[in-house]
Design a protein around this motif. Structure first.
Motif, PDB file in Angstrom:
ATOM      1  N   GLY B 154       0.817  -1.090  -0.007  1.00 14.90           N
ATOM      2  CA  GLY B 154      -0.006   0.045  -0.023  1.00 14.90           C
ATOM      3  C   GLY B 154       0.798   1.110   0.070  1.00 14.90           C
ATOM      4  N   THR B 155       0.187   2.532  -0.120  1.00 14.76           N
ATOM      5  CA  THR B 155       0.849   3.525  -0.144  1.00 14.76           C
ATOM      6  C   THR B 155       0.117   4.764   0.642  1.00 14.76           C
ATOM      7  N   ALA B 156       0.756   5.435   1.557  1.00 17.39           N
ATOM      8  CA  ALA B 156       0.303   6.525   2.358  1.00 17.39           C
ATOM      9  C   ALA B 156       1.105   8.016   1.955  1.00 17.39           C
ATOM     10  N   SER B 157      -0.020   8.932   2.115  1.00 17.32           N
ATOM     11  CA  SER B 157       0.529  10.317   1.799  1.00 17.32           C
ATOM     12  C   SER B 157       0.302  11.256   3.022  1.00 17.32           C
ATOM     13  N   GLY B 158       1.159  12.157   3.031  1.00 17.40           N
ATOM     14  CA  GLY B 158       0.948  13.285   4.043  1.00 17.40           C
ATOM     15  C   GLY B 158       1.712  14.367   3.760  1.00 17.40           C
ATOM     16  N   TRP B 159       1.851  15.464   4.544  1.00 16.76           N
ATOM     17  CA  TRP B 159       2.690  16.443   4.021  1.00 16.76           C
ATOM     18  C   TRP B 159       4.057  16.737   4.782  1.00 16.76           C
ATOM     19  N   ASN B 160       4.811  17.328   3.970  1.00 18.45           N
ATOM     20  CA  ASN B 160       6.209  17.498   4.595  1.00 18.45           C
ATOM     21  C   ASN B 160       6.151  18.708   5.698  1.00 18.45           C
ATOM     22  N   ARG B 161       6.456  18.049   6.891  1.00 24.98           N
ATOM     23  CA  ARG B 161       6.307  19.008   8.204  1.00 24.98           C
ATOM     24  C   ARG B 161       7.186  20.203   8.008  1.00 24.98           C
ATOM     25  N   GLN B 162       8.228  20.190   7.255  1.00 23.11           N
ATOM     26  CA  GLN B 162       9.105  21.259   6.791  1.00 23.11           C
ATOM     27  C   GLN B 162       8.242  22.521   6.461  1.00 23.11           C
ATOM     28  N   LEU B 163       7.120  22.555   6.037  1.00 25.54           N
ATOM     29  CA  LEU B 163       6.250  23.532   5.748  1.00 25.54           C
ATOM     30  C   LEU B 163       6.065  24.778   6.646  1.00 25.54           C
ATOM     31  N   ALA B 164       6.504  23.934   7.982  1.00 21.75           N
ATOM     32  CA  ALA B 164       6.186  24.917   9.144  1.00 21.75           C
ATOM     33  C   ALA B 164       7.152  25.796   9.231  1.00 21.75           C
ATOM     34  N   VAL B 165       8.534  25.593   8.655  1.00 20.83           N
ATOM     35  CA  VAL B 165       9.635  26.477   8.583  1.00 20.83           C
ATOM     36  C   VAL B 165       9.595  27.436   7.186  1.00 20.83           C
ATOM     37  N   ALA B 166       9.078  26.722   5.795  1.00 23.83           N
ATOM     38  CA  ALA B 166       9.151  27.634   4.838  1.00 23.83           C
ATOM     39  C   ALA B 166       8.323  26.692   3.766  1.00 23.83           C
ATOM     40  N   ASP B 167       7.941  27.303   2.777  1.00 22.92           N
ATOM     41  CA  ASP B 167       6.936  26.424   1.681  1.00 22.92           C
ATOM     42  C   ASP B 167       7.983  26.159   0.536  1.00 22.92           C
ATOM     43  N   ASN B 168       9.201  26.659   0.558  1.00 23.78           N
ATOM     44  CA  ASN B 168      10.125  26.287  -0.714  1.00 23.78           C
ATOM     45  C   ASN B 168      11.414  25.926  -0.242  1.00 23.78           C
ATOM     46  N   VAL B 169      12.268  25.203  -1.365  1.00 22.88           N
ATOM     47  CA  VAL B 169      13.719  24.895  -0.713  1.00 22.88           C
ATOM     48  C   VAL B 169      14.602  25.941  -0.341  1.00 22.88           C
ATOM     49  N   LEU B 170      14.381  27.119  -1.361  1.00 17.65           N
ATOM     50  CA  LEU B 170      15.319  28.147  -1.015  1.00 17.65           C
ATOM     51  C   LEU B 170      15.272  28.999   0.033  1.00 17.65           C
ATOM     52  N   SER B 171      13.945  28.885   0.741  1.00 17.84           N
ATOM     53  CA  SER B 171      13.943  29.672   2.117  1.00 17.84           C
ATOM     54  C   SER B 171      14.537  28.448   3.233  1.00 17.84           C
ATOM     55  N   ARG B 172      14.153  27.513   2.765  1.00 22.79           N
ATOM     56  CA  ARG B 172      14.596  26.101   3.847  1.00 22.79           C
ATOM     57  C   ARG B 172      16.227  26.129   3.820  1.00 22.79           C
ATOM     58  N   ILE B 173      16.983  26.429   2.773  1.00 25.04           N
ATOM     59  CA  ILE B 173      18.384  26.608   2.596  1.00 25.04           C
ATOM     60  C   ILE B 173      18.826  27.768   3.611  1.00 25.04           C
ATOM     61  N   ALA B 174      18.241  28.770   3.121  1.00 24.59           N
ATOM     62  CA  ALA B 174      18.338  30.062   3.928  1.00 24.59           C
ATOM     63  C   ALA B 174      18.284  29.861   5.314  1.00 24.59           C
ATOM     64  N   TYR B 175      17.229  29.174   5.733  1.00 24.76           N
ATOM     65  CA  TYR B 175      17.176  29.152   7.306  1.00 24.76           C
ATOM     66  C   TYR B 175      17.986  28.451   7.871  1.00 24.76           C
ATOM     67  N   THR B 176      18.580  27.316   7.200  1.00 21.97           N
ATOM     68  CA  THR B 176      19.541  26.416   7.761  1.00 21.97           C
ATOM     69  C   THR B 176      21.087  27.033   7.830  1.00 21.97           C
ATOM     70  N   ALA B 177      21.143  28.271   7.102  1.00 28.14           N
ATOM     71  CA  ALA B 177      22.487  28.680   6.687  1.00 28.14           C
ATOM     72  C   ALA B 177      23.454  28.668   8.061  1.00 28.14           C
ATOM     73  N   GLY B 178      24.482  28.034   8.040  1.00 23.48           N
ATOM     74  CA  GLY B 178      25.452  28.162   9.098  1.00 23.48           C
ATOM     75  C   GLY B 178      24.936  27.650  10.340  1.00 23.48           C
ATOM     76  N   SER B 179      23.798  26.963  10.553  1.00 24.84           N
ATOM     77  CA  SER B 179      23.458  26.495  11.567  1.00 24.84           C
ATOM     78  C   SER B 179      23.166  24.775  11.846  1.00 24.84           C
ATOM     79  N   PRO B 180      24.075  24.264  12.280  1.00 22.43           N
ATOM     80  CA  PRO B 180      23.887  22.626  12.471  1.00 22.43           C
ATOM     81  C   PRO B 180      22.857  22.421  13.121  1.00 22.43           C
ATOM     82  N   GLU B 181      22.183  23.090  13.959  1.00 23.78           N
ATOM     83  CA  GLU B 181      20.958  22.775  14.849  1.00 23.78           C
ATOM     84  C   GLU B 181      19.835  22.923  14.083  1.00 23.78           C
ATOM     85  N   ARG B 182      19.813  23.807  13.175  1.00 30.76           N
ATOM     86  CA  ARG B 182      18.489  23.770  12.155  1.00 30.76           C
ATOM     87  C   ARG B 182      18.609  22.777  11.324  1.00 30.76           C
ATOM     88  N   VAL B 183      19.799  22.316  10.717  1.00 25.54           N
ATOM     89  CA  VAL B 183      19.791  21.371   9.714  1.00 25.54           C
ATOM     90  C   VAL B 183      19.289  20.176  10.734  1.00 25.54           C
TER      91      VAL B 183
END
Lengths: 211, 539
Positions: B154-183
């Motif tokens: 079977g298959t199941a779907s949900g959403w990527n909970r990283q949406l709580a940080v940002a809805d796109n990859v670039l903003s997620r990259i910017a969010y983690t910049a220089g921060s191992p804790e945020r990664v």
């Protein structure tokens, strides 16, 4: 001095072919390049810019109109260069390192150039050293930085810190999708504009104050 | 105190204490607010209208006696039973919060070959299982497979909970910049909060113990894959967009916190380049692009549209083009992804006052998904209600349908009681279309062929499933070719990941197979800007 209505409307409608025909006809009719540019073309692109600022025009119209205008400017540019048109001031522009986006930057460059300023376009992916060289060696009064990505915007701070740290006097203006006035204040840049139209206003404001 | 979120006709509630942030409260009430700039407080996309209480926005106390706009990412509640009006454009509703099991019966209509599966059980071992995950920026899908029989359970779907940080990859990259804790924070969101609930749900349904899961395959774009592995992503955000790894080293489930037997191997589909990730190499494998015949165009149109063009001599050119989130229904006034309650077909009736519309999941219409915008645009262009710039022609639109948009200065079209399509929405779809159209045109140009020479177009991803093909061709999104040359391949990323799981030699050979793909960086192509601007108008 008179506005050529067909030319004005062709830029509003983004019709490159008619813009070129109208510009050629006006040149052939003996009108000066400056009159063609400043009476018909600049008012048209400013009208689109104003509508954009008011939320009555959107990115597609802005870009299509700018491209149509550019087609006309290309015909006039060599004529104006030959005539040795006096420059109102010297401006350099570039998209910062790590970023390849240039549609917005090109639009700003064209509008500033059309308004009578000399514009040095440093292109995209521009490192701080290249900005520094340009400011030092070309006597630039205003430097404009563009970034379209959240990830490349922080490089604007690198450029501002470096140039201001060296005591270079040129004004630095910033713009691009992720940029805000708050960010501008935070990094100590001299001005921010949310769109091409207001960017030109900033440049004009600066040179008026300076003179 | 009680907070009431009003979203169209729906009301969601949450109990709040002073100091609670609006984002957190939205999560508690069961929905997610759109965060394009990654909570920087910059873009205003998360603006909501508050009234009947006191809030704190960036430390500024706002007593909202009448409705006031605030940015939800920088606002917390102080006192009062607050009413919060949330525009649909500020809501991310990829799926409901809970995992949803999908109908997996049509995923592999031609059956599923198995050779040597990953985590192959030793003789005498108890039955073992594997999971394959399509880890998208927005949505996540997990498939559960029996590694002995090769059968898809079977298959199941949900959403990527990283949406709580940002809805796109670039903003997620910017969010983690220089921060191992945020990664580490985003790693946990991807694996523990996004993939695990789906695995657990599937295991519960099919009576499988988590410890019976002996192998895992993850297919995701390079940013999602790196973050799931706990690797830093900074380099992918800047030209030349080189990811730290094209082939991420395998990990164990225990190391990543993945719900499975702790020693189970976790294998990542290899990337082709920074913006052609493991999801695309998985799609490449599923469609066996290199082993096919003729000239094939593969399109996976999402926030980034990935396009691959295979030529008859086996050469493959590929690019990734920034379409923006509009094709996933984000950023549009009444837009959403293809969820229950989303209008997926939308046509004005003949007199213009009645609407022919269909809604996903037999629910009342609450939002509009991208396929419906595309269908509407094709039809209103045909009727002359909109010009080639995407501007509505008020004098051509029947009375009662045309209206002023939110900005009052711009025009809109009213669809039913609560839904509105504005010129700003049309402009965003046009920009997305222009990016895809220009990407295809550049690849054809590089290959030196015309669209007419394409034998088959493969449409991957969610947009491909709901799209009205004729409308997409009419607005210029896809090449004008006979419908028979188009084939919808569904979630090719998930299917490719499943194939990797069941065929370890094929998985290990995939990096070598995609190495021959010629990656075309669009921004360095002189023709791209011009083709992009060409694409900004409606034919």
């Amino acid at each position: 001095m008179a506005q050529i209505e067909e030319l004005y409307n062709a830029i509003l409608k983004g019709n490159r072919k008619i813009v070129q025909e109208q510009v050629q006809a006006a040149v052939a009719g003996g009108m000066s390049p400056q009159e063609i540019l400043f009476e018909s073309m600049v008012p048209a692109i400013r009208e689109i810019g104003d509508r954009f600022s008011r939320g009555q025009a959107f990115v597609p119209e802005m870009l299509i109109g700018a491209r149509a205008m550019q087609a006309g400017v290309q015909i006039l540019q060599p004529l104006m260069d030959k005539a040795g048109m006096k420059s109102l001031g010297k401006v350099a522009i570039g998209t910062v390192k790590g970023d390849l986006h240039d549609i917005g930057k090109n639009l700003v460059a064209m509008m500033v150039k059309s308004a009578g300023y000399e514009v040095i376009d440093l292109g995209v992916d521009v490192p701080v050293e290249k900005f520094e060289d340009c400011v030092k060696n070309s006597n630039v009064d205003v430097l404009m930085l563009s970034a379209l990505l959240t990830t490349t915007m922080p490089y604007m701070k690198t450029v501002v810190d470096h140039l201001k740290g060296q005591g270079l006097k040129c004004r630095i203006l910033i713009g691009g999708a992720p940029v805000t006035q708050a960010y501008c204040n935070q990094i100590g840049a001299d001005g921010y504009s949310p769109d091409a139209n207001q960017a030109l206003g900033l440049v004009e404001g600066f040179f008026q104050k300076a003179s | 105190m009680r907070i009431r979120f009003h979203i169209a006709s729906q009301i969601l509630e949450a109990e709040a204490a002073p100091g609670d942030g609006l984002l957190e409260l939205a999560g508690r009430a069961g929905f997610q607010i759109n965060l394009p700039c990654g909570k920087a407080g910059r873009c205003g996309s998360c603006r909501v209208k508050v009234s009947g209480g006191t809030v704190l926005e960036d430390g500024r106390r706002i007593v909202a006696e009448t409705p006031m706009w605030v940015r939800s990412c920088h606002t917390s509640v102080v006192e009062g039973d607050l009413r919060v009006e949330v525009p649909l454009s500020a809501v991310v509703r990829p799926k409901d919060g809970a995992p949803v099991e999908d109908d997996a019966s049509n995923l592999f209509p031609d059956g599923l070959p198995m050779t040597v599966p990953m985590g192959v059980p030793a003789v005498g071992d108890p039955p073992s299982f594997g999971i394959a995950a399509d880890l998208g920026t927005t949505g996540v899908t997990v498939a559960l497979l029996d590694l002995r029989s090769g059968k898809l359970r079977g298959t199941a779907s949900g959403w990527n909970r990283q949406l709580a940080v940002a809805d796109n990859v670039l903003s997620r990259i910017a969010y983690t910049a220089g921060s191992p804790e945020r990664v580490a924070e985003l790693q946990k969101m991807a694996v523990v909060q996004s993939i695990n609930p789906l695995t657990e749900r599937l295991c519960a349904t099919h009576g499988v113990g988590l410890r019976q899961i002996k192998a895992c395959v993850i297919a995701g774009n390079t940013v999602m894959a790196h973050l799931a592995a706990g690797e830093a992503v900074g380099a992918i955000g800047q030209y030349p967009f080189t990811p730290p790894y094209l082939e991420l080293p395998s990990r164990t489930a225990g190391e990543l916190g993945l719900a499975a037997s702790p020693e189970a191997d976790v294998w990542f589909c290899p990337a082709i380049s920074g913006y052609l990730g493991g999801d695309i190499s998985a799609g490449f494998l599923d469609c066996a692009l290199d082993e096919a015949h003729g000239c094939i165009l593969f399109i996976d149109a999402g926030t980034n549209a990935e396009i691959l063009l295979r030529l008859p001599d086996g050469t493959i050119h590929a690019c990734s083009t920034p379409a923006g989130p509009a094709l996933e229904g984000c950023g549009l006034r009444c837009g959403s992804s293809a969820v229950a309650g989303a209008v997926n077909h939308l046509l004005p009736g003949h007199d213009g006052s009645q609407w022919e519309l269909s809604v996903i999941g037999d629910a009342p219409p609450q939002s509009i998904c991208a396929s419906a915008y595309i269908e509407l645009m094709a039809e209103i262009r045909r009727r002359g209600w909109v010009d080639s710039f995407g501007r509505l022609q008020a004098d051509r639109i029947p009375p009662g349908v045309g209206c002023h948009g939110e900005a009052a200065s711009a025009n809109g079209i009213r669809v039913g009681a609560d839904l509105l399509v504005e010129e700003a929405d049309i402009a965003l779809i046009l920009q997305a279309k222009a990016a895809v159209q220009a990407g295809i045109a550049v690849l054809l140009d590089v290959a030196g062929i015309t669209a007419g020479q394409i034998d088959e177009v493969l449409l991957a991803g969610a947009l491909g499933e709901h799209l009205d093909l004729a409308a997409a061709i009419r607005i210029g999104l896809f090449p004008d070719l006979p419908a028979a040359r188009y084939r919808r391949v569904g979630n090719a990323s998930l299917k490719g990941a499943v194939r990797c799981l069941l065929d370890a030699p094929a998985a290990r050979g995939l990096r070598e197979r995609v190495r021959r793909v010629n990656v075309v960086e669009l921004k360095t192509q002189d023709s791209f800007n011009d083709l992009y601007i060409d694409g900004l108008s409606l034919p």
